[in-house]
Design an enzyme around this catalytic site. Structure first.
Site, PDB file in Angstrom:
ATOM      1  N   ARG A  64       0.756  -1.194   0.053  1.00 42.74           N
ATOM      2  CA  ARG A  64      -0.099   0.073   0.208  1.00 42.74           C
ATOM      3  C   ARG A  64       0.867   1.244  -0.058  1.00 42.74           C
ATOM      4  O   ARG A  64       0.350   2.254  -0.444  1.00 42.74           O
ATOM      5  CB  ARG A  64      -0.882  -0.143   1.273  1.00 42.74           C
ATOM      6  N   TYR A 117     -11.619  23.797 -11.153  1.00 42.12           N
ATOM      7  CA  TYR A 117     -12.239  22.211 -11.566  1.00 42.12           C
ATOM      8  C   TYR A 117     -13.322  21.959 -10.950  1.00 42.12           C
ATOM      9  O   TYR A 117     -13.439  21.938  -9.672  1.00 42.12           O
ATOM     10  CB  TYR A 117     -11.075  21.202 -11.492  1.00 42.12           C
ATOM     11  N   ASP A 189      -3.049  23.749  -8.885  1.00 38.22           N
ATOM     12  CA  ASP A 189      -3.620  22.499  -9.878  1.00 38.22           C
ATOM     13  C   ASP A 189      -2.734  22.631 -11.157  1.00 38.22           C
ATOM     14  O   ASP A 189      -3.128  23.520 -11.796  1.00 38.22           O
ATOM     15  CB  ASP A 189      -5.058  22.482  -9.983  1.00 38.22           C
ATOM     16  N   LYS A 214      -4.533  12.879 -17.065  1.00 40.62           N
ATOM     17  CA  LYS A 214      -4.458  13.546 -18.424  1.00 40.62           C
ATOM     18  C   LYS A 214      -3.112  13.438 -19.112  1.00 40.62           C
ATOM     19  O   LYS A 214      -3.051  12.420 -19.668  1.00 40.62           O
ATOM     20  CB  LYS A 214      -4.829  15.106 -18.005  1.00 40.62           C
TER      21      LYS A 214
HETATM   22  C1  LIG Z   1      -9.442  16.178 -14.629  1.00 42.41           C
HETATM   23  C2  LIG Z   1      -8.861  17.187 -13.528  1.00 42.41           C
HETATM   24  C3  LIG Z   1      -8.766  16.892 -12.245  1.00 42.41           C
HETATM   25  C4  LIG Z   1      -9.403  15.573 -11.742  1.00 42.41           C
HETATM   26  O1  LIG Z   1      -8.503  14.344 -12.060  1.00 42.41           O
HETATM   27  P1  LIG Z   1      -9.101  12.868 -12.108  1.00 42.41           P
HETATM   28  O2  LIG Z   1      -7.996  12.126 -12.344  1.00 42.41           O
HETATM   29  O3  LIG Z   1     -10.190  12.916 -13.218  1.00 42.41           O
HETATM   30  O4  LIG Z   1      -9.589  12.666 -10.631  1.00 42.41           O
HETATM   31  C5  LIG Z   1      -8.346  17.723 -11.478  1.00 42.41           C
HETATM   32  N1  LIG Z   1      -8.015  18.940 -11.767  1.00 42.41           N
HETATM   33  C6  LIG Z   1      -8.239  19.378 -13.200  1.00 42.41           C
HETATM   34  C7  LIG Z   1      -7.566  20.762 -13.575  1.00 42.41           C
HETATM   35  C8  LIG Z   1      -8.623  18.383 -14.270  1.00 42.41           C
HETATM   36  O5  LIG Z   1      -8.595  18.787 -15.411  1.00 42.41           O
END
Ligand SMILES: *Cc1c(COP(=O)(O)O)cnc(C)c1O
Length: 396
Positions: A64, A117, A189, A214
């Protein structure tokens, strides 16, 4: 000269029954130098002795808490973000929630950019509100004037630049300046910049969070989050990460590492393709605004130029007022663009959104575009078709 074929029955002579042989056989500790590190799938990690098991400096304790596969990905992301330490989480959202839970307690106040987001808003209005953590949303255009919103209980400033869908570029340096003066934690972020085009820690942020789902994974086939911190807050974050049981499957971690190897070339191609498409969209009469920070016309262009070294495949367009059904017919006609959430894979995507009412008097439809690695001229031809459908849509 031919090489000898190694025997594959090396356990043949052991004095065990089949049930035991099935457990013992097929484990080769031999070290082979492959290009890629092996995927360590593990819950139990075996220790050579009790002394090693209880050694506080033991690097790998339990699955983990990560295997060498995880440490390889973390090192790659940490290097990219120029941080002190990185931990993986099961998704971008869990990266975000783990940062809140690591640093906030009941009675604390957080400043969050209003175009964040959207799932972060849900988290703030849900779990954080229940824990007695108060949130104020500040306009994305705020810089040093954010000082007016700081209270003695303000613990964290949350940034996302450019913001989701609406693409405002934030003045990270001004926000960090205020935060440092008042001893407030700063988090960014960094999913859009992917750590490649933007490095928040080098601008003084304490923490950079990414939805590695992403661009780092890059092929739309795994969910991973990443939290990178500076030295000052690393111990606190890493401890909370462990306590929260944040764990990523090693195969997903490996896919992330594999994606990272081509991040640079992919992002440069995404950048080129997206700019080609964005410049064409600027010439189209159906479109009110192309929101891409690397375009000179974007209000945040100067800040983008100061704090970023490039742009990715994600931007948005604001259409002239049109019925929702017309926008949906336009998006449905974009046969080269997938329709669905997430972005950052090699493929193009289109997603309708509505520009927030606070920004425009009439409700204005928008489309978020992720420009993939297809030939941009094919994408342009496809978008032209979509816009024809939009224009031909019968007015109500
Ligand atoms: C997609 C996204 C998230 C969340 O990511 P997940 O892997 O889908 O949980 C957070 N911040 C931004 C800017 C995003 O585009």
């Amino acid at each position: 000269m031919t090489r000898p074929v190694p025997r594959t029955n090396s356990l043949h002579d052991l004095p065990y029954a089949d049930a035991t042989r099935l457990i013992l056989s097929g484990k080769h500790p031999d070290h082979v130098e492959t290009v890629n590190p092996p995927v360590h799938r593990a819950s139990t990690i075996l220790h050579a002795s009790c002394k090693e098991l209880y050694d506080p400096d033991c690097a790998y304790v339990y699955g983990r808490q990560g295997t060498p596969t995880h440490r390889c990905v973390e090192e790659a992301i940490c290097t990219l973000e120029q941080g002190y330490g990185t931990r993986l989480t099961p998704s971008g959202m869990s990266a975000i929630s783990s940062v809140f839970l690591a640093f906030l307690r009941a009675g604390d106040h957080v400043l969050i950019v209003d175009r964040v987001y959207s799932c972060v808003r849900d988290l703030c209005n849900g779990v954080l509100a229940r824990l007695g953590i108060e949130v104020t949303y500040y306009p994305a255009s705020m810089g040093a004037d954010i000082a007016a919103l700081v209270t003695p209980r303000t613990k964290m400033i949350w940034m996302e630049t450019p913001c989701s869908n609406t693409m405002e570029v934030q003045d990270v340096q001004a926000l960090v300046g205020v935060a440092q003066e008042k001893g407030i934690l700063t988090v960014s972020d960094n999913t859009w910049g992917a750590g490649f085009f933007h490095k928040p820690l080098t601008l003084g942020c304490d923490i950079s969070v990414q939805a590695a789902t992403k661009y780092l994974v890059g092929h739309a086939d795994a969910m991973v989050g990443a939290v990178t911190t500076n030295a000052r807050v690393w111990e606190d974050y890493a401890t909370a990460h462990r306590e929260l049981g944040m764990s990523v499957g090693p195969d997903d971690a490996y896919l992330c590492l594999r994606g990272i190897r081509t991040l640079g070339v992919r992002l440069k191609q995404h950048e080129h393709n997206a700019l080609t498409v964005a410049r064409w969209l600027q010439t189209r009469p159906e479109i009110a605004e192309v929101r891409h920070p690397a375009l000179e016309t974007h209000p945040g262009h100067a800040l983008w130029k100061r704090d970023f070294t490039g742009s990715c495949g994600l931007f948005s367009i604001v259409l002239k007022p049109a019925p929702r059904a017309a926008v949906e017919a336009c998006v449905d006609a974009l046969t080269l663009f997938g329709l669905g959430y997430s972005w950052g894979g090699y493929e193009s995507l289109a997603l309708p959104f509505t520009v927030p009412e606070t920004e425009t008097s009439a409700e204005q439809p928008g489309i978020r575009l992720h420009i993939g690695l297809e030939d941009p001229q094919d994408l342009i031809a496809n978008l032209a078709k979509g816009l024809e459908v939009l224009t031909a849509f019968p007015s109500p």
